[in-house]
Design a protein around this motif. Structure first.
Motif, mmCIF file in Angstrom:
data_model
loop_
_atom_site.group_PDB
_atom_site.id
_atom_site.type_symbol
_atom_site.label_atom_id
_atom_site.label_comp_id
_atom_site.label_asym_id
_atom_site.label_seq_id
_atom_site.Cartn_x
_atom_site.Cartn_y
_atom_site.Cartn_z
ATOM 1 N N TYR A 1 81.886 79.747 31.563
ATOM 2 C CA TYR A 1 82.497 77.656 31.792
ATOM 3 C C TYR A 1 80.888 77.533 30.751
ATOM 4 O O TYR A 1 80.929 77.057 30.397
ATOM 5 N N LEU A 2 79.974 78.109 31.793
ATOM 6 C CA LEU A 2 78.353 77.962 31.277
ATOM 7 C C LEU A 2 78.277 78.386 30.084
ATOM 8 O O LEU A 2 76.857 78.306 29.456
ATOM 9 N N ILE B 1 84.027 76.299 39.422
ATOM 10 C CA ILE B 1 83.927 75.237 37.669
ATOM 11 C C ILE B 1 84.151 73.647 38.299
ATOM 12 O O ILE B 1 83.276 73.047 38.349
ATOM 13 N N HIS B 2 85.018 72.844 39.112
ATOM 14 C CA HIS B 2 85.172 71.620 39.458
ATOM 15 C C HIS B 2 84.039 71.227 40.650
ATOM 16 O O HIS B 2 83.260 70.704 40.227
ATOM 17 N N GLY B 3 83.711 72.094 41.262
ATOM 18 C CA GLY B 3 81.975 71.693 41.599
ATOM 19 C C GLY B 3 80.608 72.019 40.708
ATOM 20 O O GLY B 3 79.955 70.636 40.920
ATOM 21 N N GLN B 4 81.155 72.645 39.251
ATOM 22 C CA GLN B 4 79.640 72.536 38.740
ATOM 23 C C GLN B 4 79.948 71.423 37.969
ATOM 24 O O GLN B 4 78.657 69.971 37.469
ATOM 25 N N PHE C 1 77.244 71.247 42.889
ATOM 26 C CA PHE C 1 76.237 72.334 43.195
ATOM 27 C C PHE C 1 76.065 73.195 41.706
ATOM 28 O O PHE C 1 76.468 72.224 40.905
ATOM 29 N N ASP C 2 74.858 73.258 41.377
ATOM 30 C CA ASP C 2 74.624 74.029 39.795
ATOM 31 C C ASP C 2 73.687 75.415 40.188
ATOM 32 O O ASP C 2 73.225 75.918 40.925
ATOM 33 N N VAL D 1 74.733 85.041 44.811
ATOM 34 C CA VAL D 1 74.236 83.570 45.703
ATOM 35 C C VAL D 1 76.217 82.426 45.268
ATOM 36 O O VAL D 1 75.799 81.662 45.975
ATOM 37 N N ALA D 2 76.062 82.850 43.941
ATOM 38 C CA ALA D 2 77.035 81.891 43.542
ATOM 39 C C ALA D 2 78.656 82.521 44.226
ATOM 40 O O ALA D 2 78.824 81.103 44.349
ATOM 41 N N THR D 3 78.768 83.120 44.721
ATOM 42 C CA THR D 3 80.033 83.469 45.612
ATOM 43 C C THR D 3 80.328 82.436 46.795
ATOM 44 O O THR D 3 80.292 81.553 47.560
ATOM 45 N N LEU D 4 78.604 83.044 47.629
ATOM 46 C CA LEU D 4 77.980 82.088 48.889
ATOM 47 C C LEU D 4 78.298 80.142 48.586
ATOM 48 O O LEU D 4 78.746 79.186 49.454
#
Length: 531
Positions: free
Chosen positions: A138-139, A395-398, A403-404, A416-419
């Motif tokens: 997505y990024l 993706i929704h959170g981003q 979060f970022d 880090v991403a998973t957690l």
């Protein structure tokens, strides 16, 4: 009461099963000390070389990794595509009704069988990447698409790219045509259950009975050891980091080694107790836990967004299927391809022969159609739903600024991403802990099934000695621990080595493109004659 035709495709009452179901005395050829010794020798040489000349070994493997991705990536892609397409043709044809192993009723119940399939094939890696990979795409727009990154238009393309990596092609190479060849060779022809049987229609049997056959088996075992040790090591870092953030445990090497030891204890115990006990129980528990987590995310998460995201993404997956599956390093980004599509495809190719052994073993009594549809169609569909729930939530959170993950994912910190994504899910810390447990057990189910499959290769039959199962399980845990201790990216170097092992393993898998259909037709012909 009559059952609906769709249900009849999968349902059959299970028979009681033992861990030994060999059809004849030729199934017990004795230990292949040459293949065992060669596989063990690789582990020792790799660890010693990494300890003594780590940077040089890393540079050498990295160069080989890049060369393989650039020059042979398209070969890997078309091997997966051909396997999937031909397997669908076999399932749709008249040979699809033939029963694997020639018995009328399956040895495992449907839920047990599907649970083991889902928890074994792609399990550890799929859970590890499910939250972070879609957010990464997505990024960072994949080469197959031209949308602006970080926009609503990027959502379906990000998930579609993840579906490509973990969808139909990945699953098909792990147990569709190859499992047919091995099942025919083992159950109908009484041959040892070893990867060399995939070459029976290509090379003289006398060659395969000697050192060449042992070398083929050893190469396939080495590929699986490399592919399994990596997730064990990555899991240790992910769980160690997660426990540090969630409950305050110390972060570092000591914690990681404890995690590896506990994980090894779990999957070795599971492998030793066998398919009908430990492996089945662990898989069934993990599927139930995954269903609970999925239900919580779907009901209490961004439900509308997830439904729409899956629908659009699956459409993008189908419409862009061949574009994503056949990207060339001549037109796409070589650096992107080698770390994503080619890396994943090579990883799955490396797993192919031993996963096929495992699929053939647990699918006895199932029809050819049931096995292919379950492995190459149903399981990938479930995988896309799982990636949508976790990755779509990420993706929704981003998008909403919850979060970022830009910096962690730029550094490939998927732990880090998973957690981060897990903590943002309904239930917060509790859900995050559940995801960590789920990830750990998924890696354990890969560890136990591969310890069993490697032992089958060494023994040549489907009831390998208990000590051999324990030996390989412990060895993989010790290798992961040693690489963690050595540091300097040892686990990552091993992961790159997987791509190199895909070169010889792809040659072992290639004959299944024509041997698989022939095996299915031979099963159908023999069973018709016998019936």
């Amino acid at each position: 009461m009559r059952m609906m035709p769709a249900l009849q495709l999968f349902y059959r009452p299970a028979l009681p099963m033992s861990d030994s179901s060999s059809p004849g005395p030729r199934d017990n050829p004795g230990l292949d000390r040459l293949s065992i010794g060669a596989s063990l020798g690789f582990v020792v040489v790799f660890l010693v070389a990494t300890a003594l000349a780590g940077p040089k070994i890393a540079d050498f493997i990295a160069a080989g990794f890049t060369w393989t991705a650039v020059n042979l990536g398209s070969v890997f892609e078309w091997l997966l595509i051909a396997t999937f397409v031909i397997a669908l043709g076999v399932a749709a044809g008249p040979a699809g009704s033939a029963r694997i192993g020639g018995i009328e009723r399956p040895e495992l119940g449907t839920f047990q069988w599907l649970s083991i399939i889902l928890c074994t094939l792609l399990a550890g890696g799929g859970v590890f990447f499910a939250a972070g990979e879609p957010v990464y795409h997505y990024l960072n727009t994949p080469p197959a698409f031209d949308n602006a990154p970080g926009t609503p238009e990027a959502v379906p393309h990000a998930l579609a790219q993840s579906f490509m990596h973990w969808g139909f092609l990945a699953w098909a190479i792990l147990g569709a045509l190859t499992a047919l060849v091995l099942a025919r060779a083992h159950y109908d022809l009484g041959q040892p259950l070893r990867p060399r049987a995939l070459l029976m229609d290509t090379l003289p049997k006398r060659w395969l009975a000697g050192p060449l056959g042992s070398l083929v088996d050893a190469i396939c075992v080495i590929a699986v050891v490399a592919g399994t040790v990596g997730p064990i090591g990555f899991l240790a870092t992910q769980v160690g980091y997660g426990l540090h953030v969630l409950v305050g445990t110390p972060e570092g090497l000591a914690t990681q080694l404890v995690i590896v030891a506990l994980l090894g204890l779990v999957y070795v115990t599971s492998a030793v107790t066998g398919i009908t006990r430990g492996i089945q129980w662990l898989s069934r528990f993990n599927v139930i836990l995954a269903l609970v987590i999925a239900g919580v995310v779907f009901v209490f998460g961004p439900t509308r967004f997830l439904i729409q995201a899956w629908s659009e993404s699956f459409g993008a997956y189908l419409s862009g299927f061949f574009t994503m599956a056949t990207q060339s390093t001549l037109t796409a980004s070589p650096g992107w391809l080698k770390w994503w599509t080619i890396f994943f495809f090579a990883w799955f190719i490396g797993y192919g022969p031993l996963m096929a052994i495992f699929v053939a073993r647990i699918s006895r009594g199932r029809t050819v159609r049931q096995m292919i549809v379950s492995v190459a169609v149903l399981a990938p569909l479930i995988t896309t739903a799982w990636f949508t729930l976790l990755g779509g939530s990420g993706i929704h959170g981003q998008m909403t600024g919850a979060f970022d993950l830009t910096q962690p994912l730029a550094a490939f910190k998927f732990d880090v991403a998973t957690l981060t994504v897990a903590q943002s899910l309904p239930g917060g810390t509790i859900t995050a802990l559940a995801v960590l447990v789920l990830t750990a057990i998924f890696v354990a189910t890969t560890g136990d099934s591969m310890s069993y499959a490697i032992s089958v290769v060494g023994a040549g039959h489907d009831n390998p000695p208990t000590w051999l199962r324990a030996f390989w399980g412990i060895l993989m845990a010790l290798m992961a621990a040693a690489l963690l201790i050595l540091g300097d990216g040892g686990i990552g170097v091993l992961q790159q080595f997987i791509v190199l092992t895909a070169i010889p393993v792809s040659l072992v898998l290639l004959p299944s493109l024509w041997a698989g259909p022939r095996a299915a037709m031979a099963m159908a012909r023999d069973q018709k004659a016998a019936g």
